[in-house]
Write a protein that holds these residues in place. Structure first.
Motif, mmCIF file in Angstrom:
data_model
loop_
_atom_site.group_PDB
_atom_site.id
_atom_site.type_symbol
_atom_site.label_atom_id
_atom_site.label_comp_id
_atom_site.label_asym_id
_atom_site.label_seq_id
_atom_site.Cartn_x
_atom_site.Cartn_y
_atom_site.Cartn_z
ATOM 1 N N ASN A 26 0.744 -1.287 0.084
ATOM 2 C CA ASN A 26 -0.022 -0.032 -0.065
ATOM 3 C C ASN A 26 0.818 1.577 0.157
ATOM 4 O O ASN A 26 1.933 1.233 0.544
ATOM 5 C CB ASN A 26 -1.043 0.009 1.284
ATOM 6 C CG ASN A 26 -1.905 -1.170 1.357
ATOM 7 O OD1 ASN A 26 -2.184 -1.624 0.258
ATOM 8 N ND2 ASN A 26 -2.449 -1.582 2.406
ATOM 9 N N SER A 27 0.277 2.436 -0.603
ATOM 10 C CA SER A 27 1.029 3.556 -0.756
ATOM 11 C C SER A 27 0.015 4.770 -0.897
ATOM 12 O O SER A 27 -0.964 4.511 -1.623
ATOM 13 C CB SER A 27 2.019 3.566 -1.719
ATOM 14 O OG SER A 27 2.313 4.998 -2.004
ATOM 15 N N ARG A 54 6.836 -0.696 -5.971
ATOM 16 C CA ARG A 54 6.873 -0.893 -4.526
ATOM 17 C C ARG A 54 6.853 -2.279 -4.251
ATOM 18 O O ARG A 54 5.992 -2.787 -4.697
ATOM 19 C CB ARG A 54 5.747 0.037 -4.033
ATOM 20 C CG ARG A 54 5.275 -0.243 -2.619
ATOM 21 C CD ARG A 54 6.239 0.291 -1.697
ATOM 22 N NE ARG A 54 6.552 1.677 -1.565
ATOM 23 C CZ ARG A 54 5.788 2.531 -0.854
ATOM 24 N NH1 ARG A 54 5.000 2.094 0.016
ATOM 25 N NH2 ARG A 54 6.252 3.744 -0.931
ATOM 26 N N HIS A 58 14.362 3.539 -0.340
ATOM 27 C CA HIS A 58 13.545 4.512 -0.798
ATOM 28 C C HIS A 58 14.102 5.674 -1.617
ATOM 29 O O HIS A 58 14.108 6.808 -0.852
ATOM 30 C CB HIS A 58 12.396 4.587 0.282
ATOM 31 C CG HIS A 58 11.259 5.010 -0.144
ATOM 32 N ND1 HIS A 58 10.975 5.292 -1.402
ATOM 33 C CD2 HIS A 58 10.099 5.379 0.537
ATOM 34 C CE1 HIS A 58 9.475 5.947 -1.455
ATOM 35 N NE2 HIS A 58 8.921 5.686 -0.278
ATOM 36 N N PRO A 116 3.654 7.206 6.347
ATOM 37 C CA PRO A 116 2.669 7.536 7.397
ATOM 38 C C PRO A 116 2.806 7.633 8.899
ATOM 39 O O PRO A 116 3.774 6.839 9.211
ATOM 40 C CB PRO A 116 1.286 6.716 7.137
ATOM 41 C CG PRO A 116 2.190 5.402 6.607
ATOM 42 C CD PRO A 116 3.346 5.908 6.032
HETATM 43 N N1 CP Z 1 6.587 7.962 2.577
HETATM 44 C C1 CP Z 1 6.022 6.757 1.959
HETATM 45 O O1 CP Z 1 6.785 6.122 1.245
HETATM 46 O O2 CP Z 1 4.529 6.923 2.251
HETATM 47 P P1 CP Z 1 3.628 5.948 1.298
HETATM 48 O O3 CP Z 1 3.780 4.597 1.925
HETATM 49 O O4 CP Z 1 2.298 6.399 1.432
HETATM 50 O O5 CP Z 1 3.747 5.974 -0.328
#
Ligand code: CP
Length: 348
Positions: free
Chosen positions: A77-78, A130, A158, A300
């Motif tokens: 998830n992202s 991802r 990342h 998050p």
């Molecule tokens: N910082 C980050 O990777 O947030 P998400 O998981 O919402 O992409």
């Protein structure tokens, strides 16, 4: 602050006009930042600063990725990363489609290789990946003829998060040389920390890692200091300080990391309450830093666990700026890749 931002943007515009992109390093894949020279990091950040201006005009589109199909292939998830990559790719003229593994044939047992080759057969030129598996983007480069961008893989890296963090700090400080940056939290499982250590030390910052011993990788400082900065040979400056009060003394920046609640189930923490008491970033602890130190969090956030809501929403917090800068940074990263791929119609 506004003056600084405008000055920077103006300087970058003069240095890198839109038509002249030859200054950018031509990497076709963006996997991590361990082998990036300070020059490469800085060029990308300069270009990202310029992209902020492009984004300020909602009617403006660049053409770098026109005719390209970018696919966000997300096995986890992202919110921030996926949406900002999508916005960035569209702003550069690409066609974009999203594939969420949980709603795809992956749930029927399709392998990573078959998924990648299927997307390739459908015309994908750029895969933005991802994955919970460290190294998945590297594996994909073996099967995919286009470009691969790591949007977060397991505990490993990342890179665009680290680049947007560096941009956010540079817009405030101008230079990160000799800045004292504390990364506090679950270092062991943090791909954000790992990529940030590469880029921040390449830019000359001193990084202090602060975590309970159970969440600190063994010999972590040596793992970085034993690898000089490419291009300059400079020694990276990384230390470990498990006592948060000591770590925060004189800090210019505190980057709080998300604590994943499953760590407690895994026996790595006595309790979340204990963790918050010992490592939570509070206003009281922030007083130990330099006056006006800045706070980052990749998101998050678990407010009330690794970061107090008073800190997360304070004037010290750059969390929203980080998110906003994610689009410009990812535009710069995708532009770099697009230039390496050549114009549409040439071999990939
Ligand atoms: N910082 C980050 O990777 O947030 P998400 O998981 O919402 O992409």
């Amino acid at each position: 602050m506004t003056e600084t931002l405008e000055t920077l943007a103006t300087e970058k515009l003069a240095l890198f006009p839109e038509e002249s992109n030859a200054h950018l390093p031509h990497r076709r894949h963006l996997i991590d930042l361990d082998d990036w020279t300070p020059y490469e990091v800085q060029r990308l950040l300069d270009r990202a600063a310029y992209m902020r201006d492009v984004l300020a005009d909602p009617t403006r589109r660049l053409e770098t990725l026109r005719g390209r199909l970018a696919v966000t292939l997300f096995y986890e998830n992202s919110t921030r990363t996926r949406i900002s990559f999508e916005l960035a790719a569209k702003k550069l003229g690409a066609d974009v489609t999203n594939m969420t593994a949980a709603a795809s044939s992956v749930t029927k047992g399709e392998s990573l290789r078959d998924t990648v080759e299927t997307l390739q057969a459908l015309g994908a030129n750029i895969l933005i990946v991802r994955s919970s598996q460290s190294g998945a983007p590297d594996v994909i480069t073996r099967y995919f003829r286009g470009a691969v961008v790591n949007a977060g893989d397991g505990w490993r890296g990342h890179p665009t998060q680290a680049l947007l963090d560096a941009l956010t700090l540079q817009l405030r400080f101008g230079t990160l040389a000799n800045r004292h940056i504390v990364i506090v939290g679950d270092i062991l499982h943090s791909r954000v920390a790992r990529s940030n250590i590469w880029s921040l030390t390449a830019l000359g910052a001193e990084v202090v890692l602060c975590a309970p011993p159970t969440l600190t990788p063994p010999n972590v400082a040596d793992a970085y200091t034993s690898r000089p900065v490419p291009g300059t040979g400079a020694q990276r400056r990384v230390t470990v300080e498990p006592r948060i009060e000591r770590a925060l003394e004189g800090a210019d920046v505190v980057m709080a990391l998300r604590l994943q609640r499953e760590r407690q189930q895994a026996g790595l923490l006595p309790s979340l309450r204990e963790y918050t008491m010992r490592y939570g970033l509070t206003m009281e602890r922030l007083q130990l830093t330099k006056p006006c130190a800045l706070v980052l969090h990749p998101g998050p956030m678990n407010e009330g666990i690794e970061i107090d809501p008073d800190v997360a929403h304070s004037a010290y917090s750059l969390v929203e700026e980080q998110v906003t800068n994610g689009v410009a940074t990812r535009m710069a990263a995708l532009e770099m890749i697009g230039l390496a791929m050549g114009t549409v119609g040439t071999a990939q």
